[in-house]
Design a protein around this motif. Structure first.
Motif, short mmCIF file in Angstrom:
data_model
loop_
_atom_site.label_atom_id
_atom_site.label_comp_id
_atom_site.label_asym_id
_atom_site.label_seq_id
_atom_site.Cartn_x
_atom_site.Cartn_y
_atom_site.Cartn_z
N CYS A 1 0.82 -1.22 0.00
CA CYS A 1 0.00 0.00 0.00
C CYS A 1 0.84 1.26 0.00
CB CYS A 1 -0.98 -0.01 1.18
SG CYS A 1 -0.26 0.50 2.76
N GLY A 2 2.05 1.21 0.60
CA GLY A 2 2.95 2.37 0.60
C GLY A 2 2.75 3.33 1.76
N HIS A 3 1.67 3.19 2.54
CA HIS A 3 1.45 4.18 3.61
C HIS A 3 1.08 3.59 4.96
CE1 HIS A 3 -2.76 3.48 2.72
NE2 HIS A 3 -2.51 3.73 1.45
N CYS A 4 1.02 2.26 5.10
CA CYS A 4 0.73 1.70 6.43
C CYS A 4 2.00 1.76 7.28
CB CYS A 4 0.20 0.26 6.31
SG CYS A 4 1.45 -0.94 5.83
N CYS B 1 4.79 -0.46 5.78
CA CYS B 1 5.39 0.09 4.57
C CYS B 1 6.32 1.26 4.88
CB CYS B 1 4.31 0.55 3.58
SG CYS B 1 3.50 -0.82 2.73
N CYS C 1 2.91 -5.73 4.98
CA CYS C 1 1.77 -4.87 4.64
C CYS C 1 0.51 -5.72 4.46
CB CYS C 1 2.06 -4.12 3.34
SG CYS C 1 0.65 -3.17 2.73
#
Ligand SMILES: [Zn+2]
Ligand SMILES: [Zn+2]
Length: 337
Positions: A91-94, A97, A105
């Motif tokens: 996801c890139g934003h949790c 990540c 993730c």
């Protein structure tokens, strides 16, 4: 392009001509040099991954050259040699990540399972999940480093390997196990290799194992306890949960069992030793992009590459069958010209 397609559970792969994919936002198009045949590919085809998408192009031990880049990609450039692994997107934003643990993730996506992988001449892959391939590594032999190598290297490190650790590798004669023995030796650990018979003993000793335990002749837990009190780490590379459980009580106090290989059955462990000796059991699902880069750098620095047999795309079913029957010593690697 030529592609092998998984059409469903327990179905052989079919072969077809497919359109070369267009790289989308954040993706690179990779012209594939090589793709290793991993045990996970077989696991997916056996239905052990309930969320697997069919039809799908399998394969996640990928090396190749960037042929085109999609919108928004600043690296890698066209012409770069890269490797790609099973973790293909997150996801890139949790929280995981942002701390570089994309492998944890909750929205991670897997190459060759959730989207098309490397049993084809081209694949569209997320730029942030490919790794630069060091020049020192042969691009065909390096393909299995992207899964078997990464999983072994990262498994040892997640289990807390130190120089002088006593490390036991269960299933030491397969690709994952052989690489685990070599990484552990190169990291300064002492290694015991565990196999079913003495057939793999000479090879394991040549790689630097100081002990060999054949489970046909000896109880692995007892044999490990006789090794100065037990192993600090047991890395299970065998695709068998029972093999890991049989060795568990060979851990020294505060020791860790790390499952890199496992079967679908649950792991059953004796609770007394677990509690009283503060033992640990953990899994290791491959690794994050930074772990893949470290694996490649370490492998290049120490000259660690697996033995392999090159095969054509249409030999993939035979390679998977051999693996299902436990006849796979050397990694089969699909190569494309
Ligand atoms: Zn995430
Ligand atoms: Zn794999």
């Amino acid at each position: 392009m030529q592609a092998a397609i998984a059409t469903g559970v327990d179905e052989p792969l079919t072969f077809a001509e497919r359109e070369v994919p267009e790289p989308g936002q954040g993706e690179v198009l990779v012209k594939i040099t090589a793709c290793g045949v991993c045990y996970t590919d077989l696991d997916v085809l056996r239905g052990h991954w309930p969320n697997a998408r069919f039809p799908n192009i399998p394969g996640h031990e990928i090396t190749g050259v960037v042929a085109a880049i999609g919108p928004g990609v600043s690296w890698p450039p066209v012409g770069a040699s890269v490797g790609a692994q099973i973790l293909g997107d997150s996801c890139g934003h949790c929280d995981y990540c942002v701390r570089g643990e994309q492998i944890l993730c909750p929205l991670k996506r897997f190459t060759g399972i959730d989207f098309d992988g490397g049993y084809a001449e081209y694949a569209a892959l997320k730029a942030g999940f490919v790794s630069p391939l060091p020049d020192a590594l042969d691009p065909v032999a390096a393909a299995p480093l992207m899964c078997a190598g990464l999983t072994a290297f990262n498994g040892l490190r997640q289990a807390g390997i130190r120089p002088t650790s006593r490390v036991a590798v269960v299933g030491a004669s397969g690709t994952l196990g052989t690489l685990a023995v070599r990484y552990a030796v190169a990291m300064g650990a002492r290694v015991a290799a565990i196999g079913r018979s003495t057939r793999g003993e000479a090879a394991a000793r040549e790689l630097g194992a100081e002990r060999f335990v054949a489970t046909a002749d000896a109880d692995p837990a007892q044999a490990l306890r006789a090794w100065e009190g037990g192993a600090d780490i047991i890395l299970n590379a065998a695709p068998s949960t029972a093999a890991a459980a049989a060795a568990f009580e060979g851990l020294a106090p505060d020791g860790t069992l790390v499952l890199c290989g496992y079967g679908p059955e649950p792991l059953s462990l004796a609770t007394g030793p677990l509690a009283l000796s503060r033992l640990h059991a953990m899994g290791n699902p491959s690794g994050s992009p930074h772990n893949a880069r470290e694996t490649l750098a370490f492998s290049a620095a120490h000259g660690i590459l697996p033995d392999f047999t090159p095969i054509g795309l249409r030999d993939a079913n035979a390679a998977l069958d051999a693996m299902a029957h436990g006849q796979s010593g050397r990694r089969s690697i699909i190569t494309f010209d």
